[in-house]
Design an enzyme around this catalytic site. Structure first.
Site, short mmCIF file in Angstrom:
data_model
loop_
_atom_site.label_atom_id
_atom_site.label_comp_id
_atom_site.label_asym_id
_atom_site.label_seq_id
_atom_site.Cartn_x
_atom_site.Cartn_y
_atom_site.Cartn_z
N ASP A 172 3.06 -4.59 8.06
CA ASP A 172 1.81 -3.84 7.96
C ASP A 172 0.66 -4.84 8.07
O ASP A 172 0.42 -5.62 7.16
CB ASP A 172 1.79 -3.10 6.62
N CYS A 218 -4.76 2.42 -3.69
CA CYS A 218 -3.51 2.92 -3.08
C CYS A 218 -2.38 1.91 -3.25
O CYS A 218 -1.58 1.69 -2.35
CB CYS A 218 -3.71 3.24 -1.60
N LYS A 274 -10.67 -1.30 10.48
CA LYS A 274 -10.78 -2.50 9.63
C LYS A 274 -11.14 -3.73 10.46
O LYS A 274 -11.25 -4.83 9.93
CB LYS A 274 -9.48 -2.72 8.86
N GLN A 333 -4.49 -5.21 6.73
CA GLN A 333 -5.42 -6.11 6.05
C GLN A 333 -5.49 -7.50 6.67
O GLN A 333 -6.44 -8.24 6.40
CB GLN A 333 -5.02 -6.23 4.57
N HIS A 346 0.86 -1.18 0.00
CA HIS A 346 0.00 0.00 0.00
C HIS A 346 0.90 1.23 0.00
O HIS A 346 2.02 1.20 0.48
CB HIS A 346 -0.86 -0.05 1.28
#
Length: 404
Positions: free
Chosen positions: A198, A362, A224, A201, A121
């Site tokens: 990261d 993104c 999220k 997600q 991202h």
């Protein structure tokens, strides 16, 4: 056996209509919906104990402080951090990444090397580019293949004693690929490099154990994970957090202030300048409690059913191509219809009450790799149903007929 229909009833927004049609919400990778159990916590905060934290001796301040710090402990236990003070509460994944990048600006030297992956991202690309511009460090990229997977042989060749940092997402937001982060972390540590993962997600679908991963930094966003927007977390190993300088100056992050010298507070407050998103932090803890009550193994199994079903049904449509075909993926299907711009399909689906994301998500380097302007992305959560996927299929077919 969990009653998924009963769980779905926890989400008030799923009862609304969009453009006269029942809402079908398949934009969960951008933000998930919020259950009433978390909404009630937000209302309770503003209705009963809204006050600033850590500084007040009055009852409301103490109550708010206790609940905010209790949420930090909830987050600690969820991610299995060794210490609660290794959890820094931030505005979300992007701020968490920028905090680490800012800190490493004082630790990197010219010609040091940092590695990112081709699946990132923008928020896990741009801060490192800025860091390299500031320090003279060199940015290297792990390439991807047509299936949307990282080329691990190439990664091994990129690593050297010059490598200081490696940054990789756990799961690709654009393709749903689950990256082999255990191997990535182990190989980076073999050359003495630190690793930031990261988890924006991944955290809605799996339950990371930061100690088992032996990761140096792990970041996530509450919105999220059935929580509110504007709050997230940075996990950092104590030794690394102690090495990094403060990210921002102001209240709460200080020990003593004078016009000649300021000393800084210990962890975690060293990185939490100013009044935080108090309600958001408390609600983040409530969201984790909600998801853990359902169980992440149950969530993963059900979402795999949705992914497999959605993939099979979409591939029945002639001229439809799916991007990101790794065996190891979850909850995201990015696709296009031959000869039709994804934006046009997304606009028509919205008229039918179906919310999908269109564009580059993104993740422009991924789109450049496939030589496409973007994709239509349907992303699933545990409150979605196969009947909703059927509605999506009919919507895509109708869009194709209207736009061909």
């Amino acid at each position: 056996m969990l009653d998924w229909k009963k769980i779905r009833a926890d989400f008030p927004i799923l009862n609304r209509k969009v453009n006269g049609k029942p809402l079908v919400y398949f934009d969960n990778a951008a933000t998930s919906q919020t259950p009433k159990q978390v909404i009630d916590v937000i209302v309770d905060y503003y209705s009963n104990y809204n006050a600033n934290i850590h500084r007040g001796v009055h009852s409301l301040s103490q109550e708010a402080t206790d609940k905010y710090e209790a949420a930090r402990h909830t987050i600690q236990h969820h991610f299995n951090a060794k210490h609660a003070y290794e959890i820094i509460l931030t505005s979300g994944t992007t701020e968490s990444i920028n905090l680490v990048a800012h800190g490493f600006a004082s630790l990197l030297e010219k010609d040091d090397e940092v590695i990112v992956s081709a699946l990132e991202h923008h928020s896990n690309i741009v801060p490192w580019q800025m860091l390299c511009e500031k320090t003279g460090a060199i940015l290297k990229v792990i390439p991807m293949n047509q299936n949307g997977e990282l080329e691990m042989d190439s990664y091994s060749k990129l690593l050297s004693n010059k490598t200081k940092l490696v940054f990789v997402n756990h799961i690709s937001n654009a393709l749903g690929t689950i990256n082999p982060i255990e191997k990535i972390i182990e190989q980076a540590h073999n050359v003495g490099a630190a690793v930031l993962i990261d988890g924006a997600q991944s955290c809605p679908h799996v339950k990371p154990d930061v100690q088992a991963l032996n990761v140096d930094f792990y970041v996530a966003s509450a919105h999220k994970m059935c929580g509110p927007t504007g709050v997230g977390m940075l996990y950092g190993k104590e030794e690394w957090l102690n090495k990094l300088p403060p990210y921002q100056g102001g209240g709460e992050m200080i020990d003593q202030v004078s016009f000649t010298k300021t000393t800084y507070a210990g962890l975690p407050h060293k990185f939490e300048a100013g009044t935080p998103n108090i309600c958001g932090g408390i609600a983040f803890g409530a969201a984790l409690n909600y998801m853990n009550a359902i169980g992440f193994n149950n969530i993963a199994a059900y979402e795999k059913e949705l992914l497999d079903y959605g993939t099979k049904r979409l591939l029945e449509i002639e001229g439809l191509k799916i991007y990101g075909t790794s065996i190891n993926k979850t909850s995201v299907i990015s696709f296009n219809l031959k000869g039709i711009h994804p934006y046009d399909v997304g606009t028509l689906l919205d008229k039918m009450g179906i919310a999908v994301r269109t564009g580059h998500h993104c993740a422009q380097p991924i789109m450049d790799y496939y030589k496409i302007p973007g994709t239509i992305r349907a992303s699933f959560a545990f409150y979605n149903t196969k009947a909703e996927i059927d509605t999506l299929i009919e919507g895509v077919k109708k869009a194709k007929m209207m736009l061909s």
